[in-house]
Design an enzyme around this catalytic site. Sequence first.
Site, PDB file in Angstrom:
ATOM      1  CE  LYS A  87       4.490  -3.679   2.651  1.00 52.40           C
ATOM      2  NZ  LYS A  87       4.085  -2.288   2.330  1.00 52.40           N
ATOM      3  CB  CYS A 116       3.148   2.254   8.220  1.00 56.85           C
ATOM      4  SG  CYS A 116       1.761   1.710   7.201  1.00 56.85           S
TER       5      CYS A 116
END
Length: 308
Positions: free
Chosen positions: A45, A128
């Site tokens: 992640k 992101c």
Amino acid sequence: MCSLVTRFRSLILHNPISNAAGVFGTHTDELDQMFRTHSGLMVTKSATLGSRVGNKWPAYWENSQISVNSMGLPNNGIEYYVDYIRDLPEGKPCILSIANIDNEQTADILQYINELDYIKYPEINVSCPNIEGKEQLAYDYEGLEYFLTNILDKNYTKPYGLKLPPYFDPVHIDLVSDIIESHPNIVFLTCINSVGNVLHIDIDTESSVIIPKSGLGGLGGDYILPIALSNVYQFKKRLPHIDIIGCGGIRSGEDVFKHILVGATFVQIGTHLNRKGLGSIERIAEELRSIMNKKGYQTLDDFRGHYK
Ligand code: RRO
């Protein structure tokens, strides 16, 4: 019998399949499960300096075709992932994904990992879509150039990659490629992150399927395969010396074949792994092998980048 062996820089992978950052990569038990699969490599992640709980739930939704997420970077902090990679047995490389939410914090992360020889080819996430009020860095060309020059180059001296968002105009691919070319430590690009800020509406509730950001979230799954293929193809053509990692819309060996045909070195799978579980990696590898056998290709190099 054909071979799926893939060379990625100094790494030899037994096949070209990985998870995508964010799927089976947040907790050590998920990473352990990934390690035990048939995949050629794995990725964590995206990590920030400290841990984060992420956005309010429900922040993830999927059906049989797509996913929408606004997870908001829940992660256990950089040290957690660095220590995991340090202690990993040999046999499967693990790429460290790093998210940039704050230039100074990212500089600290980069200084920390620069000295660690077991961290190879970190994937720097500049795309992101889910931090409220924060533009995706890779859509801000001046900000991206500043970040690469003053944060990356000043604090990290080894090869690394960027996780990019989708671009929808070849002019933008040219602009970003020009920036990337002036930073020779960028040796790979992962194309693409989720398609940011989509809205999927539930007719019964008359609202979005997720809560954060008024329901806006990143789109993954089947619909983004053509967008991903276009980005892989265009970046590979523009930057042939750089490895392009294909990510987006993969659910079968046929989809992997298409990504490699347009130039991907290897691929990452997100939504489909989340939906179907890690057993699908072996099935997808077998499907790829069967397509290659039918077409008479012995190795991935026989068709990589040969899109007609
Ligand atoms: O955590 C997220 O919300 C997230 C990240 Br960091 C990303 O890069 N892509 C995405 O779809 N979700």
